[in-house]
Motif scaffolding. Sequence first.
Motif, short mmCIF file in Angstrom:
data_model
loop_
_atom_site.label_atom_id
_atom_site.label_comp_id
_atom_site.label_asym_id
_atom_site.label_seq_id
_atom_site.Cartn_x
_atom_site.Cartn_y
_atom_site.Cartn_z
N ASN A 1 0.64 -1.14 -0.18
CA ASN A 1 -0.22 -0.04 -0.02
C ASN A 1 1.18 1.08 -0.16
OD1 ASN A 1 0.83 -1.13 3.04
ND2 ASN A 1 -0.46 0.66 3.34
N ASN B 1 -6.98 1.25 11.18
CA ASN B 1 -6.42 2.43 10.46
C ASN B 1 -6.24 3.29 12.09
OD1 ASN B 1 -9.28 1.38 8.87
ND2 ASN B 1 -8.21 2.59 7.78
N SER C 1 -7.83 8.91 8.99
CA SER C 1 -8.50 8.74 8.29
C SER C 1 -10.09 8.74 9.00
CB SER C 1 -8.44 7.12 7.73
OG SER C 1 -8.81 6.02 8.72
N ASN D 1 -9.44 9.91 -7.88
CA ASN D 1 -10.74 8.82 -6.53
C ASN D 1 -10.99 9.84 -5.98
OD1 ASN D 1 -9.65 5.82 -5.57
ND2 ASN D 1 -8.13 7.31 -6.98
N TYR D 2 -10.40 11.12 -5.90
CA TYR D 2 -11.21 12.04 -4.53
C TYR D 2 -13.16 12.46 -5.88
CZ TYR D 2 -12.85 16.84 -3.90
OH TYR D 2 -13.09 17.81 -3.80
N ASN E 1 -15.72 9.68 -5.27
CA ASN E 1 -16.26 9.28 -4.24
C ASN E 1 -17.19 10.34 -3.79
OD1 ASN E 1 -15.26 6.53 -3.24
ND2 ASN E 1 -13.11 8.41 -2.38
N SER F 1 -12.31 4.99 5.83
CA SER F 1 -12.39 5.70 5.11
C SER F 1 -11.86 5.95 4.04
CB SER F 1 -12.51 7.15 5.23
OG SER F 1 -10.65 8.19 5.16
N PRO F 2 -12.28 6.25 2.57
CA PRO F 2 -12.04 5.87 1.17
C PRO F 2 -10.92 7.50 1.16
CG PRO F 2 -14.12 6.67 1.03
CD PRO F 2 -13.73 6.76 2.56
N ILE F 3 -10.53 7.07 -0.50
CA ILE F 3 -9.41 8.34 -0.75
C ILE F 3 -9.98 9.27 -1.13
CG2 ILE F 3 -7.50 8.40 -2.54
CD1 ILE F 3 -6.55 5.90 -2.65
N THR G 1 -11.26 11.50 1.55
CA THR G 1 -12.19 11.06 2.51
C THR G 1 -11.80 11.02 4.10
OG1 THR G 1 -14.02 10.42 1.00
CG2 THR G 1 -14.90 10.41 3.52
#
Length: 353
Positions: A101, A191, A224, A256-257, A260, A287-289, A291
């Motif tokens: 990652n 996380n 996150s 990604n921003y 989402n 949280s997703p990328i 966010t």
Amino acid sequence: MLEPQQRLEAFVKLGALFRDYIQFKSRAAEEDREENHLFVQLDRSVDLAGQKNGWFTEDQVQFALEVWGNCLAEERLSAWLEPYEITVNQNKLVALILAGNIPLVGFHDLLAVLLSGNNALVKLSSNDNVLLPALLNILEELAPGMKNHVRFEDEMLKDFDSVIATGSNNTARYFEYYFGKKPNIIRRNRNSAAVLKGTETKEELKALGRDVFQYYGLGCRSVSKLFIPQDFNFDLLFEAFESYRYLLEERKYQNNYDYNKAIYLMSKFPFLDNGFVMLKEDTSYASPIGTLFYERYEDLKQLKSQLQKDQEHIQCLVAKGFMENEVPFGRTQYPSLSDYADGVDTVEFLLKT
């Protein structure tokens, strides 16, 4: 076969090389710079890693090398290993199944295996399969014979003594099925979170931005999730985060921003947005990328109890004067050698199994 002390000396040299390389890159515009052939090797591996994984930009990989360069100072390595009894080679073969990652995410495990006198059988992630082999080539130049202690494997791992596997909650079930009979460390999703009291300075909130945005938020040490008081002023947070707007220059982050954000809009989820990061109220930690989740609290004692119950989900907790083992603002991406993933002492495991 290299003895533990010889291996330690090799990593000390590698740390010095990393530090010199970072200084060299900072002087890149100077005409009289003196180039080291090992710097050329590093440049090539950094470039190739970025070609294979768009998240591994030159800045991100250099940041990882800078952090590791500081960790591999002789005094830090010696202080880390001092509590352990490492006198002779263990000569056990330890299988390492690595994540990909963030750049060099598996380097600490490899370091622990080699400095504990063991040998490594490494299965690399396809997302990070350039940097570690490149560093092993450099280690071989610094300490001939180091390659004898590491083998990379693309196929099924077998004939090993113990295993350290890092993955998701889903892959952990497969790891337990295949490797449960061997001594093992199996890591799952974690996380990091931050507890804000609303009294933070702008400098502290800006430092928090490093915890949130370094590696684009992809690391387990990346914050996150925020825990905030009921009357928290988001304007101050957005103002402090403004210096990270450059993230939109990275296509993968922007995609990604945008994705989402579209999902939230179509789903009619409420969220706050400053144009490059969204804040969404959510009880989840991951949280997703693009966010950052947040959750409001009323009482710090109740929050502390809640976080203690959620320990297995949390890698780092950023705070100031809240609880033991908290991480100061801006320091999650600068772990010490004794900051073990999931809190499990890797060296102790390697010496006792």
